[in-house]
Write a protein that holds these residues in place. Sequence first.
Motif, PDB file in Angstrom:
ATOM      1  N   GLN A 249       0.690  -1.196  -0.128  1.00  0.00           N
ATOM      2  CA  GLN A 249       0.086   0.060  -0.144  1.00  0.00           C
ATOM      3  C   GLN A 249       1.056   1.201   0.059  1.00  0.00           C
ATOM      4  OE1 GLN A 249      -3.396  -0.015  -0.084  1.00  0.00           O
ATOM      5  NE2 GLN A 249      -3.806  -2.045   0.096  1.00  0.00           N
ATOM      6  N   TYR A 250       0.947   1.781  -0.910  1.00  0.00           N
ATOM      7  CA  TYR A 250       1.551   3.195  -0.908  1.00  0.00           C
ATOM      8  C   TYR A 250       0.723   4.353  -1.658  1.00  0.00           C
ATOM      9  CZ  TYR A 250       3.391   0.884  -4.998  1.00  0.00           C
ATOM     10  OH  TYR A 250       3.652   0.136  -6.198  1.00  0.00           O
ATOM     11  N   ARG A 251       1.030   5.611  -1.572  1.00  0.00           N
ATOM     12  CA  ARG A 251       0.420   6.477  -2.430  1.00  0.00           C
ATOM     13  C   ARG A 251       0.841   6.440  -3.856  1.00  0.00           C
ATOM     14  NH1 ARG A 251       0.710  12.444   0.424  1.00  0.00           N
ATOM     15  NH2 ARG A 251      -0.064  13.510  -1.598  1.00  0.00           N
ATOM     16  N   GLY A 252      -0.139   6.507  -4.674  1.00  0.00           N
ATOM     17  CA  GLY A 252      -0.062   6.679  -5.996  1.00  0.00           C
ATOM     18  C   GLY A 252       0.247   5.330  -6.856  1.00  0.00           C
ATOM     19  N   ARG A 253      -0.005   4.363  -6.094  1.00  0.00           N
ATOM     20  CA  ARG A 253       0.279   2.908  -6.547  1.00  0.00           C
ATOM     21  C   ARG A 253      -0.764   2.654  -7.586  1.00  0.00           C
ATOM     22  NH1 ARG A 253      -2.223  -2.491  -3.465  1.00  0.00           N
ATOM     23  NH2 ARG A 253      -3.938  -1.457  -4.137  1.00  0.00           N
ATOM     24  N   ASP A 254      -2.109   2.743  -7.670  1.00  0.00           N
ATOM     25  CA  ASP A 254      -2.893   2.693  -8.904  1.00  0.00           C
ATOM     26  C   ASP A 254      -2.416   3.471 -10.032  1.00  0.00           C
ATOM     27  OD1 ASP A 254      -4.120   0.915  -7.297  1.00  0.00           O
ATOM     28  OD2 ASP A 254      -5.670   2.113  -6.707  1.00  0.00           O
ATOM     29  N   GLN A 255      -2.145   4.653  -9.756  1.00  0.00           N
ATOM     30  CA  GLN A 255      -1.485   5.583 -10.695  1.00  0.00           C
ATOM     31  C   GLN A 255      -0.173   5.074 -11.432  1.00  0.00           C
ATOM     32  OE1 GLN A 255      -2.571   6.489  -7.860  1.00  0.00           O
ATOM     33  NE2 GLN A 255      -4.160   8.405  -8.076  1.00  0.00           N
TER      34      GLN A 255
END
Lengths: 386, 281
Positions: free
Chosen positions: B103-109
């Motif tokens: 889980q980290y920020r911007g993973r999906d992007q």
Amino acid sequence: MAVVKLENVCRYFGSTPAVLDFNLETREGEFVVLVGPSGCGKSTTLRMIAGLEEMDSGTLSFDGRPMQDVPVQDREIAMVFQSYALYPHRNVYDNLAFALKLRRFPKAEIEKRVRHAAQTLDIEPLLLRKPRELSGGQRQRVALGRAIVREPDVFLMDEPLSNLDAKLRVTMRAEIAKLHRRIGVTTFYVTHDQVEAMTMGDRIVVMNGGVIQQIATPLALYDEPVNSYVAGFIGNPPMNFLDADVSEDGGRIRGPGFDFELEPSLQQRLSSRNQHEVTIGFRPEHLKPRTDDALPTMGILQGTIELVEQMGSTTDIRLTVDGHSLIAELPRDQTLQIKDAVELGLLAGRLHVFDRDSGDRLNVAVSEIQPSSVRSRQSNGKLASV
Amino acid sequence: MAKSRRVSQHSSRIGRYLLLACWAFFCLLPIVWLVTLSLRGRTETMVNPPIYWPHFTLEAWRDTFENWPMWAYLRNTFVAAIGSVLIDLLLAIPAAYSLARFQYRGRDQIGFYILSTRMIVPAAVALPIYILFKNLHLLDNPVALMLIYAAINLSIVTWVIRSYMIEVPREIEEAARVDGARSIGILLRVTLPLSISGVVTASILALIFAVNEFLFTLLISYTDSAQTLSVGLAMFTGGSKGIIYNDIAVVALVTFVPMFILTLLIQRHLSRGLTMGALKN
């Protein structure tokens, strides 16, 4: 073996509290059961002890060593998962040996420990099989074997029997209890099954809404539940509840279809609280046929039988008393029929009285409250009077 | 009654098999035609009406392997395609694990960005890529093809493996963590072995795409020191001899047969992988 201590442990999922202010200190080698309905926070608590879930606040220690910042891999714990979580691509031997290989144990030591665990759990003939070739019960044993081979300080078990059929569950329950007695490791066992909790635990932690309701031995929970939630959760068939009013002079307690005389000690306790609107509770096995005069009763309940369940050793009846449904567990009786009128006596000293609003048990005098031995909180986080 | 039901079941099964046999024949006809084409003399490839039962000869096979640099094409294809798949796996496995598990920020992007590289029209980047490899002095070099194929296929390899890794139950990884494994250990000892179908599927897809790649191969390679089978095939369509159909059939078969056999061997992995990829978000 370790003394596990949790102090003021909290865990939130977003703004929703999953576990609130959890406090518990185990004894060495104790078998602690966390019990409660789905979503009550018991598995989250277990996962926090394992390190698989982060704590938002509070402290956790094993034998006084702070653990909250120690990664999972470095905690001396072993865990049995609900789904067993065996490694499907490895055979039973390798499943058991996995943790030891990671810790670079000598080959001979690994062999010795795996063989010993396999003998203990009677899975030696299965060592070369893959998990998919095993039955549910065998997988369960392998999962246990994988845990004991580690010789951990703390054992964590997350509903390990919930995937087994009823008969196997009873067998495995006894085996886990025996295993615990033999190896004596401090164990946390999560279940939603109160029968498992009552039969296995040295102490039981009843949880609801992320809050500990009561921590006590099985019989203390059964006999002296701190509130109506615990009273209703523990016991099968469950406790009967009825709304009731205490008379002005405090001598009697009345409600639909009953008028009981209160024993002096209970009178005194209730009058000290000056509480008139209450909920009473009594267990189904504490009702007896009126004709049975051997035991003293505190009053009579009149009702109509709705259902008769022959359990073999007992006869359970569901009856309505002035429109309220109750359950009674009576000695085996083949004469009882649906629609029959029935008169049942409530055994003296078996009445539980609860605050109608908070659900707190009122049987205990205010001066007798010992919050250090029995803790209880309501789901709003307030300490309940015990 | 029972007998007539048995007869009806039997005839319905025969009907089904007949239908399937017709369908299989229809699908395989081009392959059969390719095989017969490669086994006939050049004159027999161009007559009208066509000869369905030719005089079999290995003339085309001899011509292709003796007079054309087939071994060089094969070597270059093998080096560039296999090398690109290895590079892809080296990069895609950790990337897929990260996208599937952390889980980290911007993973999906980041995940979408990786996928979006597949959406670019190849012609739009052809010139920059040519200049890039020219500056790197890698023109007409199989290593350049290896890198290009790897870059083209990295996104699909990552996403196929990711879709398999998501399927690995978290509890198994947590059990490994409790047993003492760290992230890399969990990836190598638990997640990767349990996602092996995805790795195989992704590798085969990448291999097929790499062997089929034409545009960048044509752009980067201009001698047989880098040309692959796909570009080699085009060599038989021009020149003084005109279109040499039976030689083309030989090259096409040499390209097709190994991939076909490989696909047959792992078809169970492949069909599952493609289905899973289709159903995943």
